[in-house]
Every structure is written in C-alpha cells, then in structure tokens.
Write a protein that holds these residues in place. Structure first.
Motif, PDB file in Angstrom:
ATOM      1  N   ASN A 100       7.652  12.170  20.744  1.00  0.00           N
ATOM      2  CA  ASN A 100       7.022  13.528  20.803  1.00  0.00           C
ATOM      3  C   ASN A 100       7.733  14.508  21.460  1.00  0.00           C
ATOM      4  O   ASN A 100       7.295  15.369  22.091  1.00  0.00           O
ATOM      5  CB  ASN A 100       5.682  13.385  21.276  1.00  0.00           C
TER       6      ASN A 100
ATOM      7  N   ILE B   2       7.234   5.752   6.048  1.00  0.00           N
ATOM      8  CA  ILE B   2       6.934   7.140   5.839  1.00  0.00           C
ATOM      9  C   ILE B   2       7.874   7.645   4.747  1.00  0.00           C
ATOM     10  O   ILE B   2       9.096   7.534   5.111  1.00  0.00           O
ATOM     11  CB  ILE B   2       6.565   7.936   7.035  1.00  0.00           C
ATOM     12  N   ASP B  27       2.680  10.187   5.367  1.00  0.00           N
ATOM     13  CA  ASP B  27       1.537   9.741   6.416  1.00  0.00           C
ATOM     14  C   ASP B  27       1.540  10.765   7.526  1.00  0.00           C
ATOM     15  O   ASP B  27       2.294  11.709   7.832  1.00  0.00           O
ATOM     16  CB  ASP B  27       2.118   8.331   7.070  1.00  0.00           C
ATOM     17  N   SER B  28       0.389  10.599   8.546  1.00  0.00           N
ATOM     18  CA  SER B  28       0.380  11.380   9.808  1.00  0.00           C
ATOM     19  C   SER B  28       1.644  11.154  10.400  1.00  0.00           C
ATOM     20  O   SER B  28       2.386   9.979  10.553  1.00  0.00           O
ATOM     21  CB  SER B  28      -0.802  11.173  10.448  1.00  0.00           C
ATOM     22  N   VAL B  29       2.086  12.120  11.263  1.00  0.00           N
ATOM     23  CA  VAL B  29       3.427  12.269  12.223  1.00  0.00           C
ATOM     24  C   VAL B  29       3.074  12.800  13.589  1.00  0.00           C
ATOM     25  O   VAL B  29       2.182  13.520  13.825  1.00  0.00           O
ATOM     26  CB  VAL B  29       4.464  13.066  11.435  1.00  0.00           C
ATOM     27  N   ASN B  30       3.758  12.128  14.360  1.00  0.00           N
ATOM     28  CA  ASN B  30       3.814  12.691  15.737  1.00  0.00           C
ATOM     29  C   ASN B  30       4.727  14.057  16.108  1.00  0.00           C
ATOM     30  O   ASN B  30       4.339  14.584  17.051  1.00  0.00           O
ATOM     31  CB  ASN B  30       4.039  11.573  16.653  1.00  0.00           C
ATOM     32  N   ARG B  68      -0.358  17.276   5.746  1.00  0.00           N
ATOM     33  CA  ARG B  68       0.803  16.463   5.541  1.00  0.00           C
ATOM     34  C   ARG B  68       1.937  17.244   4.748  1.00  0.00           C
ATOM     35  O   ARG B  68       2.792  16.838   4.087  1.00  0.00           O
ATOM     36  CB  ARG B  68       0.741  14.986   4.776  1.00  0.00           C
ATOM     37  N   GLU B  90       8.485  12.006  12.773  1.00  0.00           N
ATOM     38  CA  GLU B  90       8.556  10.827  13.475  1.00  0.00           C
ATOM     39  C   GLU B  90       7.363  10.324  13.655  1.00  0.00           C
ATOM     40  O   GLU B  90       6.163  11.329  13.744  1.00  0.00           O
ATOM     41  CB  GLU B  90       9.081  11.387  14.871  1.00  0.00           C
ATOM     42  N   ARG B  91       7.102   9.161  13.551  1.00  0.00           N
ATOM     43  CA  ARG B  91       5.812   8.556  13.549  1.00  0.00           C
ATOM     44  C   ARG B  91       5.892   7.453  14.690  1.00  0.00           C
ATOM     45  O   ARG B  91       6.664   6.459  14.342  1.00  0.00           O
ATOM     46  CB  ARG B  91       5.218   8.210  12.114  1.00  0.00           C
ATOM     47  N   TRP B  92       4.839   7.157  15.649  1.00  0.00           N
ATOM     48  CA  TRP B  92       4.929   6.167  16.295  1.00  0.00           C
ATOM     49  C   TRP B  92       3.698   5.154  15.935  1.00  0.00           C
ATOM     50  O   TRP B  92       2.941   5.689  15.321  1.00  0.00           O
ATOM     51  CB  TRP B  92       4.718   6.605  17.818  1.00  0.00           C
ATOM     52  N   ASN B  96       6.363   1.647  13.723  1.00  0.00           N
ATOM     53  CA  ASN B  96       7.408   2.565  13.833  1.00  0.00           C
ATOM     54  C   ASN B  96       8.001   2.715  15.041  1.00  0.00           C
ATOM     55  O   ASN B  96       6.946   2.693  16.018  1.00  0.00           O
ATOM     56  CB  ASN B  96       7.044   3.636  13.284  1.00  0.00           C
TER      57      ASN B  96
END
Lengths: 114, 112
Positions: A100, B2, B27-30, B68, B90-92, B96
């Motif tokens: 982030n 993703i 997909d959802s991302v950070n 999205r 970026e996705r945690w 991932n």
C-alpha cells in the motif's frame, strides 16, 4: 539516494555468458522489485524482496535467473548462460514498506544477447 | 491471479485535444498506480490512487474501487505527453504478495 539507480544502463553480452545487473534502491525503502520488459511489451514481474528475503520469486523464468539482496539495500540480478530470448530491459523498483505504498522505478538496464 | 486490462491500446490525438484512458481490474486491490513511460523507457509516476480522485496540472485520475476501474484524464494534450501509459495494481492476501501487476498499456501519440 535520490532515486532508484540501476547499472549498467546498457549491456551487450555473448550467448552463454553470465551477466549481473545491479539495483540501488531509494534509501530507506525496504521493498524491492525486479521486472522485465521485452520490446514493445508490458512489464513482467520477476521477483520481490522485503528486506533481504524474497517472499515472491514466482516470476523468475528459469533456474538460470537468480537474485539476491544484501544489507536490505543493493540487489543483484544474475542471469547465467544467457540466451537470446533474455534480451530485454530489466527494471528495478523500490517502495517504502512494500504494501500500500508508492513504488518508484529506476531507468532500467537494456540487455542484448548476441 | 488478478487481471488488468487497459483501453484503448492505441490512441492518436491532435495537440490540444482531451482524452480518457481506462483501466479495469478483475478483483479488489490495495494499491493502484498510473505511470507514463517516456520514449527513453523511463517509468514516470503519475498517480498513486487506490481510490478517489486526484489532479496534477493537466492530468487527473479517478479510481472507483467498488466498480474495479480507474480513469486517467489528459486535458489539452501536448506532444510531450506521447508515450505509453501503464496502470498497475497491487493486491495482498489470497496468495498475493506486494507486487505490482501491470496492464498492457495505452500507447499515446500526440501530433503537432
């Protein structure tokens, strides 16, 4: 340093030789990434470091590719027995804590295997 | 994993025109970033924008995370705006790690 620094800027090597590419991240950045960009293509992820460890090396294309990072700073990407398909621009990025936060890229190393 | 899709793949503008570039993600991302790759290959940071709207001079970006997608607006384009624009996410979690996943880019040519 002020930005991410990569060396050399350009490298021409003969097929079968080993090469080392260096990345010096922004001072204090704990996360470091290597990407590869072939001519006219997007960016392909290679490996991610958090400190000196590499929790994600899923993008390394073969066992000829390896990378290390020492002292939580400089990283070296090594390609053994280079092949012509390894020709690409190798880009390094760093970010403050890895999650982030904003990533910044170096200018890249253009590798040509002849 | 993703998927990131950018459109249009190529865009030609006359100097002074406005444009909108789009980035869809699966997909959802950070984290979401926009970059400009100049003719020398350098990736220039434009926006770090996981959600909301930001503006920087003639450029602005909006990310609607719940739907999205992200949009990059270029107003009063100049020849120096030419190059490739990349969206990266970026996705945690879910296996991932903190790597940026790039779209294939939009190649912009601004003609004088």
């Amino acid at each position: 340093g002020a930005g991410v620094s990569q060396s050399p800027s350009n490298k021409v090597t003969e097929k079968g030789k080993d090469v080392e590419l260096r990345c010096d991240p922004i001072s204090g950045h704990t996360a470091l990434y290597w990407y590869r960009q072939s001519l006219g293509q997007g960016l392909e992820f290679l490996i991610y470091f958090q400190g000196n460890s590499a929790p994600d090396k899923s993008g390394l294309p073969s066992d000829r590719f390896s990378a290390e990072r020492t002292g939580g700073s400089v990283s070296t990407l090594t390609i053994q027995r280079t092949q012509q398909e390894d020709s690409a621009v190798y880009l390094c990025a760093s970010s403050l804590v890895g999650s982030n936060t904003e990533a910044f890229f170096g200018q890249g190393t253009r590798l040509t295997v002849v | 994993g993703i998927q990131v899709e950018q459109s249009p793949p190529d865009l030609i503008l006359q100097e002074g025109a406005n444009s909108t570039l789009r980035c869809n993600f699966s997909d959802s991302v950070n984290n979401l970033q926009w970059f400009h790759q100049n003719p020398w290959g350098q990736l220039i940071n434009l926006f770090y924008i996981p959600s909301g709207t930001k503006q920087n001079g003639r450029l602005s970006a909006t990310t609607v995370a719940t739907e999205r997608y992200s949009l990059l607006y270029i107003s009063s384009s100049q020849t120096t705006d030419s190059g490739v624009y990349f969206c990266a996410v970026e996705r945690w979690g879910s296996g991932n790690t903190g790597k940026l996943i790039f779209g294939q880019g939009t190649t912009l040519q601004v003609k004088p």
